[in-house]
Design a protein around this motif. Structure first.
Motif, PDB file in Angstrom:
ATOM      1  N   LYS A   1       0.710  -1.214   0.085  1.00 14.49           N
ATOM      2  CA  LYS A   1      -0.024   0.350  -0.217  1.00 14.49           C
ATOM      3  C   LYS A   1       0.527   1.528   0.351  1.00 14.49           C
ATOM      4  CE  LYS A   1      -3.520  -1.915   2.406  1.00 14.49           C
ATOM      5  NZ  LYS A   1      -4.410  -2.307   4.108  1.00 14.49           N
ATOM      6  N   VAL A   2       2.367   1.055   0.564  1.00 10.88           N
ATOM      7  CA  VAL A   2       3.038   2.512   0.659  1.00 10.88           C
ATOM      8  C   VAL A   2       2.921   2.512  -1.151  1.00 10.88           C
ATOM      9  CG1 VAL A   2       5.743   3.416   0.696  1.00 10.88           C
ATOM     10  CG2 VAL A   2       4.438   1.817   2.059  1.00 10.88           C
ATOM     11  N   PRO A   3       2.762   4.026  -1.794  1.00 17.98           N
ATOM     12  CA  PRO A   3       2.626   4.811  -2.836  1.00 17.98           C
ATOM     13  C   PRO A   3       4.398   4.565  -2.695  1.00 17.98           C
ATOM     14  CG  PRO A   3       1.670   6.304  -1.911  1.00 17.98           C
ATOM     15  CD  PRO A   3       2.086   5.050  -0.443  1.00 17.98           C
ATOM     16  N   LYS A   4       4.446   3.945  -4.375  1.00 15.62           N
ATOM     17  CA  LYS A   4       5.559   4.038  -6.020  1.00 15.62           C
ATOM     18  C   LYS A   4       6.068   5.477  -5.700  1.00 15.62           C
ATOM     19  CE  LYS A   4       8.743   2.842  -9.581  1.00 15.62           C
ATOM     20  NZ  LYS A   4       9.088   3.215  -9.176  1.00 15.62           N
ATOM     21  N   SER A   5       5.239   6.620  -5.793  1.00 15.10           N
ATOM     22  CA  SER A   5       5.894   7.867  -5.649  1.00 15.10           C
ATOM     23  C   SER A   5       6.637   8.300  -4.124  1.00 15.10           C
ATOM     24  CB  SER A   5       4.023   8.739  -6.222  1.00 15.10           C
ATOM     25  OG  SER A   5       3.849   8.237  -4.865  1.00 15.10           O
ATOM     26  N   ALA A   6       6.222   7.870  -3.230  1.00 11.81           N
ATOM     27  CA  ALA A   6       6.466   8.212  -1.474  1.00 11.81           C
ATOM     28  C   ALA A   6       7.913   7.371  -1.360  1.00 11.81           C
ATOM     29  CB  ALA A   6       5.720   7.345  -0.478  1.00 11.81           C
ATOM     30  N   LEU A   7       8.105   6.582  -2.139  1.00 10.83           N
ATOM     31  CA  LEU A   7       9.402   5.729  -2.740  1.00 10.83           C
ATOM     32  C   LEU A   7      10.520   5.846  -3.291  1.00 10.83           C
ATOM     33  CD1 LEU A   7       8.159   1.886  -2.226  1.00 10.83           C
ATOM     34  CD2 LEU A   7       9.116   2.892  -0.295  1.00 10.83           C
ATOM     35  N   ASP A   8       9.907   6.677  -4.117  1.00 10.16           N
ATOM     36  CA  ASP A   8      10.891   8.024  -5.374  1.00 10.16           C
ATOM     37  C   ASP A   8      10.988   8.624  -4.895  1.00 10.16           C
ATOM     38  OD1 ASP A   8      10.448   5.625  -7.449  1.00 10.16           O
ATOM     39  OD2 ASP A   8       9.079   6.264  -8.113  1.00 10.16           O
ATOM     40  N   ALA A   9      10.097   9.454  -4.136  1.00 10.85           N
ATOM     41  CA  ALA A   9      10.446  10.623  -3.924  1.00 10.85           C
ATOM     42  C   ALA A   9      11.751  10.318  -2.366  1.00 10.85           C
ATOM     43  CB  ALA A   9       9.614  11.263  -2.675  1.00 10.85           C
ATOM     44  N   ALA A  10      11.689   9.831  -1.710  1.00 14.82           N
ATOM     45  CA  ALA A  10      12.765   9.357  -0.921  1.00 14.82           C
ATOM     46  C   ALA A  10      14.052   8.463  -1.419  1.00 14.82           C
ATOM     47  CB  ALA A  10      12.307   7.930   0.049  1.00 14.82           C
ATOM     48  N   GLY A  11      13.792   7.816  -2.803  1.00 12.31           N
ATOM     49  CA  GLY A  11      15.427   7.494  -3.547  1.00 12.31           C
ATOM     50  C   GLY A  11      14.655   6.032  -2.964  1.00 12.31           C
ATOM     51  N   THR A  12      14.032   5.504  -2.524  1.00 12.57           N
ATOM     52  CA  THR A  12      14.273   3.073  -1.806  1.00 12.57           C
ATOM     53  C   THR A  12      13.161   2.902  -2.736  1.00 12.57           C
ATOM     54  OG1 THR A  12      15.046   2.760  -0.375  1.00 12.57           O
ATOM     55  CG2 THR A  12      13.059   4.230   0.056  1.00 12.57           C
ATOM     56  N   ARG A  13      12.976   1.692  -2.435  1.00 11.39           N
ATOM     57  CA  ARG A  13      12.646   0.563  -2.727  1.00 11.39           C
ATOM     58  C   ARG A  13      12.489  -0.388  -2.102  1.00 11.39           C
ATOM     59  NH1 ARG A  13      15.551  -3.490  -6.657  1.00 11.39           N
ATOM     60  NH2 ARG A  13      16.720  -3.843  -5.331  1.00 11.39           N
ATOM     61  N   ILE A  14      10.935  -0.695  -1.162  1.00 11.09           N
ATOM     62  CA  ILE A  14      10.566  -2.362  -1.352  1.00 11.09           C
ATOM     63  C   ILE A  14      11.432  -3.572  -1.192  1.00 11.09           C
ATOM     64  CG2 ILE A  14       8.600  -3.719   0.251  1.00 11.09           C
ATOM     65  CD1 ILE A  14       7.901  -0.431   0.248  1.00 11.09           C
ATOM     66  N   VAL A  15      11.719  -4.624  -0.608  1.00 11.55           N
ATOM     67  CA  VAL A  15      11.920  -5.388  -1.267  1.00 11.55           C
ATOM     68  C   VAL A  15      11.881  -6.898  -0.533  1.00 11.55           C
ATOM     69  CG1 VAL A  15      13.936  -6.999  -2.465  1.00 11.55           C
ATOM     70  CG2 VAL A  15      13.761  -5.313  -2.870  1.00 11.55           C
ATOM     71  N   VAL A  16      11.128  -7.822  -1.245  1.00 14.16           N
ATOM     72  CA  VAL A  16      10.752  -8.790   0.101  1.00 14.16           C
ATOM     73  C   VAL A  16      11.390 -10.409   0.073  1.00 14.16           C
ATOM     74  CG1 VAL A  16       9.101 -10.120   0.821  1.00 14.16           C
ATOM     75  CG2 VAL A  16       8.617  -8.072   0.677  1.00 14.16           C
ATOM     76  N   ILE A  17      12.511 -11.088   0.756  1.00 15.25           N
ATOM     77  CA  ILE A  17      12.673 -11.718   0.368  1.00 15.25           C
ATOM     78  C   ILE A  17      12.406 -13.444   1.292  1.00 15.25           C
ATOM     79  CG2 ILE A  17      14.821 -13.034   1.010  1.00 15.25           C
ATOM     80  CD1 ILE A  17      16.002 -10.431   0.293  1.00 15.25           C
ATOM     81  N   GLY A  18      11.403 -14.175   0.640  1.00 14.43           N
ATOM     82  CA  GLY A  18      10.456 -14.849   1.774  1.00 14.43           C
ATOM     83  C   GLY A  18      12.053 -16.247   1.509  1.00 14.43           C
ATOM     84  N   CYS A  19      11.868 -17.351   2.717  1.00  9.99           N
ATOM     85  CA  CYS A  19      12.445 -18.125   2.405  1.00  9.99           C
ATOM     86  C   CYS A  19      11.781 -19.738   1.800  1.00  9.99           C
ATOM     87  CB  CYS A  19      12.914 -18.830   3.768  1.00  9.99           C
ATOM     88  SG  CYS A  19      10.824 -19.156   4.679  1.00  9.99           S
ATOM     89  N   GLY A  20      10.036 -19.346   1.406  1.00 11.47           N
ATOM     90  CA  GLY A  20      10.157 -20.875   0.263  1.00 11.47           C
ATOM     91  C   GLY A  20      11.174 -21.016  -0.757  1.00 11.47           C
ATOM     92  N   GLU A  21      10.787 -22.190  -1.693  1.00 13.97           N
ATOM     93  CA  GLU A  21      11.017 -22.374  -3.198  1.00 13.97           C
ATOM     94  C   GLU A  21      10.657 -21.503  -3.996  1.00 13.97           C
ATOM     95  OE1 GLU A  21      13.447 -24.196  -4.804  1.00 13.97           O
ATOM     96  OE2 GLU A  21      13.617 -25.126  -2.121  1.00 13.97           O
TER      97      GLU A  21
END
Length: 159
Positions: free
Chosen positions: A11-31
């Motif tokens: 739900k975090v808007p891409k525009s808010a991430l872009d303005a902060a120069g950051t991104r969201i990455v998720v890493i799962g432990c499954g195959e």
């Protein structure tokens, strides 16, 4: 529980991430086959997601294995909702959608929330103690310098 958290992150808007120069990455432990299906089923999460089934990264980051949720007297996080209902609904959805339960990863593996950078510097780390212990989204976004609020903060992080 992680699916609920991932959907909240989505739900975090891409525009808010872009303005902060950051991104969201998720890493799962499954195959990857399961993580990809999970990603495809999570229409509300538009960001990067990766599979790391060996859990070597989880171990390097000091992430625990703990099958249990919040203990007696511990406040449940806002994203957690109704734990039993969500857990049973998730299991039913996995079976209905054809998830290979043997490839979902270690169910007792708990994660953490990290803000990395600049470079390889870790500027924020919150390691989960149990399956319902992700940092509140507001606190994570504040640590990442992202202007976004759900209205729920728990740790009292200040800018």
């Amino acid at each position: 529980m992680c699916k609920l958290y991932v959907e909240e992150l989505g739900k975090v808007p891409k525009s808010a991430l872009d303005a902060a120069g950051t991104r969201i990455v998720v890493i799962g432990c499954g195959e990857w086959s399961v993580i990809k299906k999970y990603r495809d089923d999570s229409a509300n999460y538009p960001y990067d997601i990766y599979a790391e089934p060996t859990r070597a990264l989880h171990q390097k980051l000091g992430l625990l294995s703990n099958r249990y949720g919040a203990g007696p007297g511990e406040k449940r996080k806002s994203y957690a909702g109704k734990v039993l209902a969500v857990g049973l609904a998730s299991l039913a959805r996995w079976i209905r959608k054809g998830y290979d339960i043997t490839k979902v990863g270690n169910l007792s593996q708990v994660g953490g929330d990290f803000v990395l950078g600049p470079g390889s510097k870790v500027t924020f780390a919150a390691r989960m103690k149990n399956t319902q212990d992700h940092v509140e989204i507001d606190d994570l976004m504040k640590a990442a310098g992202v202007a976004y609020s759900t209205g729920v903060s728990q740790s009292g992080l200040t800018g």
